[in-house]
Design a protein around this motif. Sequence first.
Motif, PDB file in Angstrom:
ATOM      1  N   SER A 168       3.513  15.292  -4.207  1.00 44.25           N
ATOM      2  CA  SER A 168       3.196  15.538  -5.618  1.00 44.25           C
ATOM      3  C   SER A 168       4.324  14.966  -6.480  1.00 44.25           C
ATOM      4  CB  SER A 168       2.990  17.027  -5.887  1.00 44.25           C
ATOM      5  OG  SER A 168       4.160  17.740  -5.604  1.00 44.25           O
ATOM      6  N   GLY A 169       3.943  14.281  -7.520  1.00 47.34           N
ATOM      7  CA  GLY A 169       4.919  13.646  -8.393  1.00 47.34           C
ATOM      8  C   GLY A 169       5.291  12.240  -7.972  1.00 47.34           C
ATOM      9  N   CYS A 170       4.627  11.683  -6.978  1.00 51.22           N
ATOM     10  CA  CYS A 170       4.926  10.326  -6.525  1.00 51.22           C
ATOM     11  C   CYS A 170       4.720   9.355  -7.692  1.00 51.22           C
ATOM     12  CB  CYS A 170       4.028   9.939  -5.361  1.00 51.22           C
ATOM     13  SG  CYS A 170       4.245   8.231  -4.821  1.00 51.22           S
ATOM     14  N   PRO A 171       5.778   8.627  -8.096  1.00 48.09           N
ATOM     15  CA  PRO A 171       5.663   7.737  -9.250  1.00 48.09           C
ATOM     16  C   PRO A 171       4.758   6.528  -9.022  1.00 48.09           C
ATOM     17  CG  PRO A 171       7.790   7.453  -8.192  1.00 48.09           C
ATOM     18  CD  PRO A 171       7.114   8.601  -7.497  1.00 48.09           C
ATOM     19  N   ALA A 172       4.444   6.226  -7.780  1.00 44.78           N
ATOM     20  CA  ALA A 172       3.616   5.054  -7.491  1.00 44.78           C
ATOM     21  C   ALA A 172       2.125   5.303  -7.745  1.00 44.78           C
ATOM     22  CB  ALA A 172       3.815   4.620  -6.040  1.00 44.78           C
ATOM     23  N   MET A 173       1.723   6.543  -7.904  1.00 50.64           N
ATOM     24  CA  MET A 173       0.290   6.848  -7.989  1.00 50.64           C
ATOM     25  C   MET A 173      -0.387   6.243  -9.217  1.00 50.64           C
ATOM     26  SD  MET A 173      -0.167   8.102  -5.132  1.00 50.64           S
ATOM     27  CE  MET A 173      -1.901   8.465  -5.236  1.00 50.64           C
ATOM     28  N   ASP A 174       0.313   6.163 -10.352  1.00 53.34           N
ATOM     29  CA  ASP A 174      -0.296   5.552 -11.538  1.00 53.34           C
ATOM     30  C   ASP A 174      -0.585   4.074 -11.300  1.00 53.34           C
ATOM     31  OD1 ASP A 174      -0.312   7.916 -12.978  1.00 53.34           O
ATOM     32  OD2 ASP A 174       1.595   7.497 -13.985  1.00 53.34           O
ATOM     33  N   VAL A 175       0.359   3.378 -10.685  1.00 49.54           N
ATOM     34  CA  VAL A 175       0.171   1.957 -10.380  1.00 49.54           C
ATOM     35  C   VAL A 175      -0.960   1.794  -9.360  1.00 49.54           C
ATOM     36  CG1 VAL A 175       1.244  -0.100  -9.380  1.00 49.54           C
ATOM     37  CG2 VAL A 175       2.539   1.358 -10.941  1.00 49.54           C
ATOM     38  N   ILE A 176      -0.972   2.637  -8.339  1.00 49.62           N
ATOM     39  CA  ILE A 176      -2.021   2.568  -7.319  1.00 49.62           C
ATOM     40  C   ILE A 176      -3.389   2.805  -7.947  1.00 49.62           C
ATOM     41  CG2 ILE A 176      -2.968   3.781  -5.307  1.00 49.62           C
ATOM     42  CD1 ILE A 176      -0.014   4.090  -4.344  1.00 49.62           C
ATOM     43  N   SER A 177      -3.507   3.807  -8.802  1.00 50.30           N
ATOM     44  CA  SER A 177      -4.788   4.081  -9.476  1.00 50.30           C
ATOM     45  C   SER A 177      -5.254   2.878 -10.288  1.00 50.30           C
ATOM     46  CB  SER A 177      -4.654   5.301 -10.394  1.00 50.30           C
ATOM     47  OG  SER A 177      -4.423   6.458  -9.644  1.00 50.30           O
ATOM     48  N   MET A 178      -4.323   2.279 -11.019  1.00 50.77           N
ATOM     49  CA  MET A 178      -4.661   1.103 -11.831  1.00 50.77           C
ATOM     50  C   MET A 178      -5.127  -0.053 -10.941  1.00 50.77           C
ATOM     51  SD  MET A 178      -2.284  -1.204 -14.334  1.00 50.77           S
ATOM     52  CE  MET A 178      -1.374  -1.806 -12.931  1.00 50.77           C
ATOM     53  N   GLU A 179      -4.421  -0.297  -9.829  1.00 49.70           N
ATOM     54  CA  GLU A 179      -4.792  -1.391  -8.922  1.00 49.70           C
ATOM     55  C   GLU A 179      -6.161  -1.147  -8.289  1.00 49.70           C
ATOM     56  OE1 GLU A 179      -3.263  -4.291  -8.379  1.00 49.70           O
ATOM     57  OE2 GLU A 179      -1.663  -3.817  -9.789  1.00 49.70           O
ATOM     58  N   ILE A 180      -6.455   0.104  -7.945  1.00 41.46           N
ATOM     59  CA  ILE A 180      -7.779   0.439  -7.393  1.00 41.46           C
ATOM     60  C   ILE A 180      -8.855   0.135  -8.432  1.00 41.46           C
ATOM     61  CG2 ILE A 180      -9.271   2.380  -6.737  1.00 41.46           C
ATOM     62  CD1 ILE A 180      -6.803   3.549  -5.236  1.00 41.46           C
ATOM     63  N   LYS A 181      -8.636   0.572  -9.666  1.00 46.19           N
ATOM     64  CA  LYS A 181      -9.606   0.302 -10.743  1.00 46.19           C
ATOM     65  C   LYS A 181      -9.803  -1.198 -10.941  1.00 46.19           C
ATOM     66  CE  LYS A 181      -8.840   4.543 -13.328  1.00 46.19           C
ATOM     67  NZ  LYS A 181      -8.330   5.162 -14.564  1.00 46.19           N
ATOM     68  N   MET A 182      -8.696  -1.937 -10.978  1.00 47.94           N
ATOM     69  CA  MET A 182      -8.767  -3.385 -11.227  1.00 47.94           C
ATOM     70  C   MET A 182      -9.596  -4.103 -10.164  1.00 47.94           C
ATOM     71  SD  MET A 182      -6.950  -4.096 -14.003  1.00 47.94           S
ATOM     72  CE  MET A 182      -6.361  -5.753 -13.855  1.00 47.94           C
TER      73      MET A 182
END
Length: 168
Positions: free
Chosen positions: A55-69
């Motif tokens: 929980s709190g992993c800073p990479a998750m926002d980037v990962i979510s964006m890459e999945i969406k893209m």
Amino acid sequence: MVNDMITDKQQILSLLAQVPDPEVPVLSVIDLGIVRDVIFLGEKNIEVIITPTYSGCPAMDVISMEIKMILLEHGFKKVTVTSILSPAWTTDWMSEAGKEKLKVFGIAPPNATQSICDAKLFAEEEAIQCPHCQSYNTRLISQFGSTACKALFKCNNCLDPFDYFKCH
């Protein structure tokens, strides 16, 4: 953009295998085992369920964006990425191929089972194999390595420092 609409879950997982972990780019989100489910919600509408490595992993926002893209690039119009914390991610969810990629990259993969399992406060440390020379003659330098999910070790044989992907 792909003309044919993807409707097979395995095809989606193959696409997501192209999404790298920004902290350990040799691993994909599939290698890490953080993709828990893919749900088709209607025509050109999809939801991907992910669990962070902690929980709190800073990479998750980037990962979510890459999945969406990547899914938008392949014809989906609405992509929802939902992060869930329960059940908590475990290194047991990592693929064997992902663990091998870590080793080749110079990061000791998590042990399948701890070689020393003791709940005592000052218990003996687990034996961690050096990914460079394969020696178990290693020592813990810091509980936190280059990221919070890794610990920093040093090999007493080859003298190289290395990260160890901590078991969760």
